[in-house]
Design an enzyme around this catalytic site. Structure first.
Site, PDB file in Angstrom:
ATOM      1  N   TYR A  20     -55.460  40.692  23.970  1.00 16.12           N
ATOM      2  CA  TYR A  20     -55.698  39.965  22.722  1.00 16.12           C
ATOM      3  C   TYR A  20     -57.038  39.234  22.704  1.00 16.12           C
ATOM      4  O   TYR A  20     -57.415  38.680  21.664  1.00 16.12           O
ATOM      5  CB  TYR A  20     -54.595  38.917  22.499  1.00 16.12           C
ATOM      6  CG  TYR A  20     -53.195  39.457  22.531  1.00 16.12           C
ATOM      7  CD1 TYR A  20     -52.727  40.323  21.543  1.00 16.12           C
ATOM      8  CD2 TYR A  20     -52.315  39.105  23.563  1.00 16.12           C
ATOM      9  CE1 TYR A  20     -51.434  40.822  21.579  1.00 16.12           C
ATOM     10  CE2 TYR A  20     -51.018  39.601  23.602  1.00 16.12           C
ATOM     11  CZ  TYR A  20     -50.585  40.459  22.613  1.00 16.12           C
ATOM     12  OH  TYR A  20     -49.308  40.948  22.653  1.00 16.12           O
TER      13      TYR A  20
ATOM     14  N   HIS B 184     -57.945  36.921  15.598  1.00 17.19           N
ATOM     15  CA  HIS B 184     -56.956  35.843  15.638  1.00 17.19           C
ATOM     16  C   HIS B 184     -57.210  34.895  16.808  1.00 17.19           C
ATOM     17  O   HIS B 184     -56.642  33.797  16.841  1.00 17.19           O
ATOM     18  CB  HIS B 184     -55.565  36.464  15.756  1.00 17.19           C
ATOM     19  CG  HIS B 184     -54.472  35.699  15.073  1.00 17.19           C
ATOM     20  ND1 HIS B 184     -54.677  34.849  14.001  1.00 17.19           N
ATOM     21  CD2 HIS B 184     -53.122  35.656  15.305  1.00 17.19           C
ATOM     22  CE1 HIS B 184     -53.528  34.340  13.610  1.00 17.19           C
ATOM     23  NE2 HIS B 184     -52.573  34.798  14.394  1.00 17.19           N
TER      24      HIS B 184
ATOM     25  N   PHE C 133     -48.139  31.867  22.792  1.00 12.69           N
ATOM     26  CA  PHE C 133     -48.383  32.752  21.661  1.00 12.69           C
ATOM     27  C   PHE C 133     -48.541  31.908  20.400  1.00 12.69           C
ATOM     28  O   PHE C 133     -48.043  30.787  20.305  1.00 12.69           O
ATOM     29  CB  PHE C 133     -47.316  33.837  21.511  1.00 12.69           C
ATOM     30  CG  PHE C 133     -47.454  34.914  22.554  1.00 12.69           C
ATOM     31  CD1 PHE C 133     -48.320  35.979  22.368  1.00 12.69           C
ATOM     32  CD2 PHE C 133     -46.749  34.832  23.750  1.00 12.69           C
ATOM     33  CE1 PHE C 133     -48.486  36.952  23.337  1.00 12.69           C
ATOM     34  CE2 PHE C 133     -46.900  35.798  24.729  1.00 12.69           C
ATOM     35  CZ  PHE C 133     -47.773  36.866  24.532  1.00 12.69           C
TER      36      PHE C 133
ATOM     37  N   ASN D 106     -47.538  31.628  17.308  1.00 11.85           N
ATOM     38  CA  ASN D 106     -46.520  31.039  16.437  1.00 11.85           C
ATOM     39  C   ASN D 106     -45.834  29.814  17.027  1.00 11.85           C
ATOM     40  O   ASN D 106     -45.129  29.096  16.315  1.00 11.85           O
ATOM     41  CB  ASN D 106     -45.467  32.088  16.082  1.00 11.85           C
ATOM     42  CG  ASN D 106     -46.031  33.210  15.234  1.00 11.85           C
ATOM     43  OD1 ASN D 106     -47.231  33.259  14.975  1.00 11.85           O
ATOM     44  ND2 ASN D 106     -45.172  34.115  14.799  1.00 11.85           N
TER      45      ASN D 106
ATOM     46  N   ASN E  18     -49.585  30.730  10.957  1.00 16.41           N
ATOM     47  CA  ASN E  18     -48.389  30.367  11.718  1.00 16.41           C
ATOM     48  C   ASN E  18     -48.662  29.379  12.844  1.00 16.41           C
ATOM     49  O   ASN E  18     -47.803  28.555  13.181  1.00 16.41           O
ATOM     50  CB  ASN E  18     -47.713  31.622  12.268  1.00 16.41           C
ATOM     51  CG  ASN E  18     -47.051  32.442  11.176  1.00 16.41           C
ATOM     52  OD1 ASN E  18     -46.581  31.889  10.178  1.00 16.41           O
ATOM     53  ND2 ASN E  18     -47.021  33.752  11.334  1.00 16.41           N
TER      54      ASN E  18
END
Length: 239
Positions: free
Chosen positions: A14, A19, A64, A66, A112
């Site tokens: 990632y 993001h 993560f 969220n 989020n």
């Protein structure tokens, strides 16, 4: 002490995602200033340092995106900080690539990670929104956000991250306008223009509206009658 949190998803798969630009901002600040090595605490990677006279805690939640609020909230409570002592760096779809805006409070805008921090810390913290642009189609939002920055994006991304790190002192002392101005100057002329699909660029110095107008045919002068005689007197004519 101020808590600076960069948001993203943990893991090498990632690390280059749009993001994760919040993580990238935290890493840039870490490299630019004097911080302790990263350590694991509060379900996050944390580093302590100082910019000027202000003690800082850098936080990169490892929960993560969220669940980011779990880590930020735990660190806030441990150090007995207030929401107003928190600054969060994160990606913003609704800003053009390279744009940076700082605001305090208000809603999550559908992000989020911000929703989670709102739930654990309240809303009275500063948010540094880093524009990644909108793909234009709702169906393409997820692959856009969870996709890597393109190679061309680094023309504006790298100088932007460097500028935010170099000028973070303006942010922590409350000069948010100065911080945003430095960020804007760093990417001036480097963020690519986004053209509307299927629309050709206008010729230099001419608007699309002007190009769309058909040229009017040249006016025909009368060859007989009173008007023709008057024009002949004014401008002359071949006999």
């Amino acid at each position: 002490m101020l808590l600076l949190a960069g948001l993203g998803n943990p893991g090498p798969q990632y690390q280059n995602h749009r993001h994760n630009v919040g993580f990238m901002a935290a890493d840039a600040i870490f490299r630019r200033h004097s911080f302790s090595p990263w350590s694991k605490k509060f379900s996050a990677l944390v580093a302590e340092g100082r910019v000027g006279t202000e003690k800082l805690l850098l936080v990169k939640p490892q929960t993560f995106m969220n669940l980011s609020g779990q880590a930020v909230g735990e660190a806030m409570r441990f150090y007995k900080l207030q929401p107003s002592d928190i600054i969060v760096f994160y990606d913003e779809l609704d800003l053009a690539p390279g744009k940076v805006r700082v605001k305090r409070g208000s809603g999550s805008g559908g992000h989020n990670g911000i929703k989670s921090i709102d739930a654990h810390c309240g809303q009275d913290y500063r948010r540094v929104r880093i524009g990644i642009g909108h793909p234009g189609d709702k169906a393409r939002v997820t692959p856009h956000v969870l996709g890597d920055f393109a190679k061309a994006d680094h023309a504006w991304l790298d100088p932007l991250l460097d500028a935010m790190a170099e000028n973070v002192d303006l942010l922590i002392t409350g000069d948010e306008s100065g911080f945003m101005n430095k960020a804007s100057l760093a990417v001036q002329g480097k963020a690519a223009d986004i053209e509307m699909a299927g629309e050709k660029p206008a010729q230099k110095g001419r608007s699309h509206i002007r190009q769309a107008r058909p040229k009017a045919p040249p006016a025909e002068l009368p060859s007989s009658g009173p008007m023709a005689a008057m024009l002949k007197k004014l401008f002359g004519g071949k006999e």
